[in-house]
Design a protein around this motif. Sequence first.
Motif, PDB file in Angstrom:
ATOM      1  N   ALA A   5       0.823  -1.225   0.000  1.00 23.92           N
ATOM      2  CA  ALA A   5       0.000   0.000   0.000  1.00 23.92           C
ATOM      3  C   ALA A   5       0.847   1.261   0.000  1.00 23.92           C
ATOM      4  N   ASP A   6       2.121   1.150   0.365  1.00 21.48           N
ATOM      5  CA  ASP A   6       2.989   2.331   0.440  1.00 21.48           C
ATOM      6  C   ASP A   6       3.876   2.498  -0.790  1.00 21.48           C
ATOM      7  N   TYR A   7       3.748   1.615  -1.769  1.00 24.33           N
ATOM      8  CA  TYR A   7       4.576   1.732  -2.973  1.00 24.33           C
ATOM      9  C   TYR A   7       4.041   2.858  -3.861  1.00 24.33           C
ATOM     10  N   PRO A   8       4.883   3.851  -4.192  1.00 27.58           N
ATOM     11  CA  PRO A   8       4.411   4.980  -5.016  1.00 27.58           C
ATOM     12  C   PRO A   8       4.223   4.570  -6.473  1.00 27.58           C
ATOM     13  N   ARG A   9       2.982   4.549  -6.930  1.00 27.22           N
ATOM     14  CA  ARG A   9       2.721   4.052  -8.279  1.00 27.22           C
ATOM     15  C   ARG A   9       1.855   4.969  -9.141  1.00 27.22           C
ATOM     16  N   TYR A  10       1.172   5.944  -8.578  1.00 20.58           N
ATOM     17  CA  TYR A  10       0.246   6.768  -9.354  1.00 20.58           C
ATOM     18  C   TYR A  10       0.782   8.183  -9.567  1.00 20.58           C
ATOM     19  N   VAL A  11       0.591   8.701 -10.773  1.00 17.07           N
ATOM     20  CA  VAL A  11       0.953  10.093 -11.054  1.00 17.07           C
ATOM     21  C   VAL A  11      -0.193  10.989 -10.574  1.00 17.07           C
ATOM     22  N   ILE A  12       0.077  12.266 -10.471  1.00 17.30           N
ATOM     23  CA  ILE A  12      -0.871  13.210  -9.891  1.00 17.30           C
ATOM     24  C   ILE A  12      -2.208  13.249 -10.642  1.00 17.30           C
ATOM     25  N   SER A  13      -2.170  13.142 -11.967  1.00 20.67           N
ATOM     26  CA  SER A  13      -3.415  13.222 -12.734  1.00 20.67           C
ATOM     27  C   SER A  13      -4.331  12.037 -12.451  1.00 20.67           C
ATOM     28  N   VAL A  14      -3.761  10.861 -12.229  1.00 21.21           N
ATOM     29  CA  VAL A  14      -4.564   9.674 -11.934  1.00 21.21           C
ATOM     30  C   VAL A  14      -5.213   9.812 -10.562  1.00 21.21           C
ATOM     31  N   VAL A  15      -4.445  10.250  -9.578  1.00 17.37           N
ATOM     32  CA  VAL A  15      -4.985  10.427  -8.225  1.00 17.37           C
ATOM     33  C   VAL A  15      -6.073  11.499  -8.225  1.00 17.37           C
ATOM     34  N   ALA A  16      -5.829  12.591  -8.913  1.00 19.47           N
ATOM     35  CA  ALA A  16      -6.825  13.658  -8.988  1.00 19.47           C
ATOM     36  C   ALA A  16      -8.117  13.141  -9.626  1.00 19.47           C
ATOM     37  N   ASP A  17      -7.995  12.364 -10.688  1.00 15.54           N
ATOM     38  CA  ASP A  17      -9.159  11.807 -11.366  1.00 15.54           C
ATOM     39  C   ASP A  17      -9.913  10.845 -10.454  1.00 15.54           C
ATOM     40  N   LEU A  18      -9.190   9.948  -9.781  1.00  9.67           N
ATOM     41  CA  LEU A  18      -9.840   8.975  -8.901  1.00  9.67           C
ATOM     42  C   LEU A  18     -10.509   9.649  -7.703  1.00  9.67           C
ATOM     43  N   ALA A  19      -9.905  10.714  -7.206  1.00  7.76           N
ATOM     44  CA  ALA A  19     -10.466  11.418  -6.048  1.00  7.76           C
ATOM     45  C   ALA A  19     -11.529  12.440  -6.447  1.00  7.76           C
ATOM     46  N   GLY A  20     -11.632  12.741  -7.725  1.00 10.35           N
ATOM     47  CA  GLY A  20     -12.625  13.719  -8.170  1.00 10.35           C
ATOM     48  C   GLY A  20     -12.252  15.149  -7.842  1.00 10.35           C
ATOM     49  N   ILE A  21     -10.945  15.431  -7.824  1.00  9.75           N
ATOM     50  CA  ILE A  21     -10.474  16.782  -7.532  1.00  9.75           C
ATOM     51  C   ILE A  21      -9.480  17.210  -8.607  1.00  9.75           C
ATOM     52  N   HIS A  22      -9.119  18.468  -8.602  1.00  8.44           N
ATOM     53  CA  HIS A  22      -8.179  19.012  -9.576  1.00  8.44           C
ATOM     54  C   HIS A  22      -6.746  18.762  -9.103  1.00  8.44           C
ATOM     55  N   PRO A  23      -5.799  18.537 -10.020  1.00  6.77           N
ATOM     56  CA  PRO A  23      -4.402  18.363  -9.610  1.00  6.77           C
ATOM     57  C   PRO A  23      -3.861  19.524  -8.779  1.00  6.77           C
ATOM     58  N   GLN A  24      -4.325  20.739  -9.058  1.00 10.16           N
ATOM     59  CA  GLN A  24      -3.877  21.883  -8.253  1.00 10.16           C
ATOM     60  C   GLN A  24      -4.324  21.740  -6.791  1.00 10.16           C
ATOM     61  N   THR A  25      -5.471  21.113  -6.587  1.00 11.64           N
ATOM     62  CA  THR A  25      -5.945  20.870  -5.228  1.00 11.64           C
ATOM     63  C   THR A  25      -4.997  19.922  -4.506  1.00 11.64           C
ATOM     64  N   LEU A  26      -4.528  18.897  -5.216  1.00  9.02           N
ATOM     65  CA  LEU A  26      -3.542  17.981  -4.626  1.00  9.02           C
ATOM     66  C   LEU A  26      -2.256  18.714  -4.268  1.00  9.02           C
ATOM     67  N   ARG A  27      -1.834  19.614  -5.134  1.00  5.35           N
ATOM     68  CA  ARG A  27      -0.622  20.402  -4.847  1.00  5.35           C
ATOM     69  C   ARG A  27      -0.830  21.272  -3.603  1.00  5.35           C
ATOM     70  N   ALA A  28      -2.029  21.811  -3.465  1.00  2.00           N
ATOM     71  CA  ALA A  28      -2.347  22.627  -2.283  1.00  2.00           C
ATOM     72  C   ALA A  28      -2.321  21.761  -1.026  1.00  2.00           C
ATOM     73  N   TYR A  29      -2.876  20.551  -1.106  1.00  2.00           N
ATOM     74  CA  TYR A  29      -2.829  19.624   0.031  1.00  2.00           C
ATOM     75  C   TYR A  29      -1.380  19.352   0.424  1.00  2.00           C
ATOM     76  N   GLU A  30      -0.526  19.212  -0.579  1.00  2.03           N
ATOM     77  CA  GLU A  30       0.888  18.960  -0.301  1.00  2.03           C
ATOM     78  C   GLU A  30       1.544  20.179   0.356  1.00  2.03           C
ATOM     79  N   ARG A  31       1.230  21.369  -0.143  1.00  5.96           N
ATOM     80  CA  ARG A  31       1.823  22.592   0.418  1.00  5.96           C
ATOM     81  C   ARG A  31       1.524  22.757   1.905  1.00  5.96           C
ATOM     82  N   VAL A  32       0.315  22.395   2.322  1.00  5.32           N
ATOM     83  CA  VAL A  32      -0.045  22.551   3.733  1.00  5.32           C
ATOM     84  C   VAL A  32       0.274  21.301   4.556  1.00  5.32           C
ATOM     85  N   GLY A  33       0.855  20.285   3.929  1.00  3.51           N
ATOM     86  CA  GLY A  33       1.311  19.107   4.656  1.00  3.51           C
ATOM     87  C   GLY A  33       0.272  18.035   4.903  1.00  3.51           C
TER      88      GLY A  33
END
Length: 134
Positions: A5-33
Amino acid sequence: MSRDADYPRYVISVVADLAGIHPQTLRAYERVGLVVPARTAGGGRRYSDADLVRVGRIAELTRMGLPHVGIKLVLDLEDELRGLRIALGTSSSSRSSSSSTSASASASTSSPSPSSLFHSRRATTARISRRMTP
């Protein structure tokens, strides 16, 4: 076949698509930790199954109206509770007693079981499909 479960396998666009959010939202989540993806040698983000589950939880808490600071607190408390349950040897799925995964399987690892990841991903895909249909 068991997947890590901890193996990094998905690019940002795939995660954004699966979560139903924009890639910029993922970047914002990363910025705030809220989420910390692994990085490739070239600097690209790679998300694991565990990150995917975490992003889904973050999106859920965001839809509930929690600010990022509140979400961070909730996630930290959930992680601590999960760790304590594992240390005590109790099941981490107290929300649903009719869960298909056994208590011993959920207590033996801190990452979600593959079946719960599958069901989580399937539910996310269903939400995406509902949004896309007119």
